[in-house]
Design a protein around this motif. Structure first.
Motif, PDB file in Angstrom:
ATOM      1  N   LYS A  95       0.802  -1.205   0.186  1.00 52.56           N
ATOM      2  CA  LYS A  95      -0.007  -0.103  -0.064  1.00 52.56           C
ATOM      3  C   LYS A  95       0.918   1.329  -0.058  1.00 52.56           C
ATOM      4  O   LYS A  95       1.852   1.299   0.856  1.00 52.56           O
ATOM      5  CB  LYS A  95      -0.861  -0.188   1.333  1.00 52.56           C
ATOM      6  N   PRO A  96       0.633   2.112  -1.089  1.00 53.14           N
ATOM      7  CA  PRO A  96       1.614   3.378  -1.079  1.00 53.14           C
ATOM      8  C   PRO A  96       1.258   4.346  -0.027  1.00 53.14           C
ATOM      9  O   PRO A  96       0.084   4.417   0.509  1.00 53.14           O
ATOM     10  CB  PRO A  96       1.124   3.800  -2.339  1.00 53.14           C
ATOM     11  N   SER A  97       2.258   4.939   0.351  1.00 57.29           N
ATOM     12  CA  SER A  97       2.260   6.120   1.625  1.00 57.29           C
ATOM     13  C   SER A  97       1.775   7.271   0.739  1.00 57.29           C
ATOM     14  O   SER A  97       1.976   7.560  -0.501  1.00 57.29           O
ATOM     15  CB  SER A  97       3.572   6.301   2.161  1.00 57.29           C
ATOM     16  N   SER A 124       3.980  10.255   0.567  1.00 59.08           N
ATOM     17  CA  SER A 124       4.657  10.458  -0.072  1.00 59.08           C
ATOM     18  C   SER A 124       5.446   9.971  -1.362  1.00 59.08           C
ATOM     19  O   SER A 124       5.926  10.402  -2.392  1.00 59.08           O
ATOM     20  CB  SER A 124       6.364  10.325   0.674  1.00 59.08           C
ATOM     21  N   ASP A 125       4.853   8.592  -1.454  1.00 59.47           N
ATOM     22  CA  ASP A 125       5.023   7.916  -2.485  1.00 59.47           C
ATOM     23  C   ASP A 125       4.377   8.168  -3.774  1.00 59.47           C
ATOM     24  O   ASP A 125       4.557   7.875  -4.922  1.00 59.47           O
ATOM     25  CB  ASP A 125       5.057   6.601  -2.631  1.00 59.47           C
ATOM     26  N   VAL A 126       3.252   8.889  -3.653  1.00 60.52           N
ATOM     27  CA  VAL A 126       2.013   9.488  -4.572  1.00 60.52           C
ATOM     28  C   VAL A 126       2.619  10.530  -5.405  1.00 60.52           C
ATOM     29  O   VAL A 126       3.291  11.291  -5.090  1.00 60.52           O
ATOM     30  CB  VAL A 126       0.843  10.000  -3.823  1.00 60.52           C
ATOM     31  N   GLN A 127       2.713  10.526  -6.697  1.00 59.37           N
ATOM     32  CA  GLN A 127       3.101  11.390  -7.748  1.00 59.37           C
ATOM     33  C   GLN A 127       1.761  11.708  -8.409  1.00 59.37           C
ATOM     34  O   GLN A 127       0.885  11.044  -8.946  1.00 59.37           O
ATOM     35  CB  GLN A 127       3.992  10.904  -8.741  1.00 59.37           C
TER      36      GLN A 127
END
Length: 167
Positions: free
Chosen positions: A128-130, A132-135
């Motif tokens: 599951k992305p955090s 901060s990993d979202v672009q």
């Protein structure tokens, strides 16, 4: 004496000698026999004709009944085949409806985000992305456009023009 002569003459009238007695009777009998034989043959021929006509009519009736029976049996066979195909089609429709209902249930499961998330983490071993990993990408612009697409459009435009000229 008059009365006596008459009797003698009358006796002489009926007197016949030997073979001459049978000859006239046989000719009359032969004629009668021939006439009777002809009439008997004619009646036999007419009876034969009637019998032949009766036999023909009986055979015609039998053949007519046979043809009618065959057509009725053929129609019943066709009706049975139609009923059989319709019952098979109905059974197939029922199985397809059951499969469609099962697929609808599966689609409802897959629409649920929690189920999708669980499948991604357990079966596919995704993380599951955090935050901060979202672009974030601006998709309003066509950032992915390439030059090849324009060439393809040009070639398809040329092909369509050629088709229009030919056809």
């Amino acid at each position: 004496m008059d009365g006596v002569n008459k009797v003698i003459v009358a006796k002489n009238k009926f007197e016949l000698d030997g073979n001459t007695v049978l000859a006239p009777d046989e000719q009359v009998r032969k004629r009668k026999y021939e006439e009777l034989e002809k009439s008997r043959q004619q009646t036999q021929q007419s009876k034969k004709r009637k019998d032949i006509r009766n036999k023909k009519s009986i055979i015609k009736n039998i053949l007519l009944g046979f043809v009618i029976g065959i057509t009725i049996i053929a129609r019943y066979c066709m009706i049975y085949n139609y009923q059989d195909t319709t019952s098979k089609a109905k059974a197939q429709i029922e199985t397809l409806n059951k499969e469609n209902d099962a697929y609808k249930l599966e689609l409802i499961k897959f629409r649920n985000i929690s189920h999708i998330e669980q499948t991604a983490t357990t079966k596919l071993h995704m993380v599951k992305p955090s935050i901060s990993d979202v672009q974030y990408c601006n998709l309003r612009k066509n950032n992915l456009a390439t030059v090849e697409e324009s060439e393809v459009k040009i070639s398809s435009d040329i092909i369509s023009k050629i088709k229009n000229i030919i056809f």
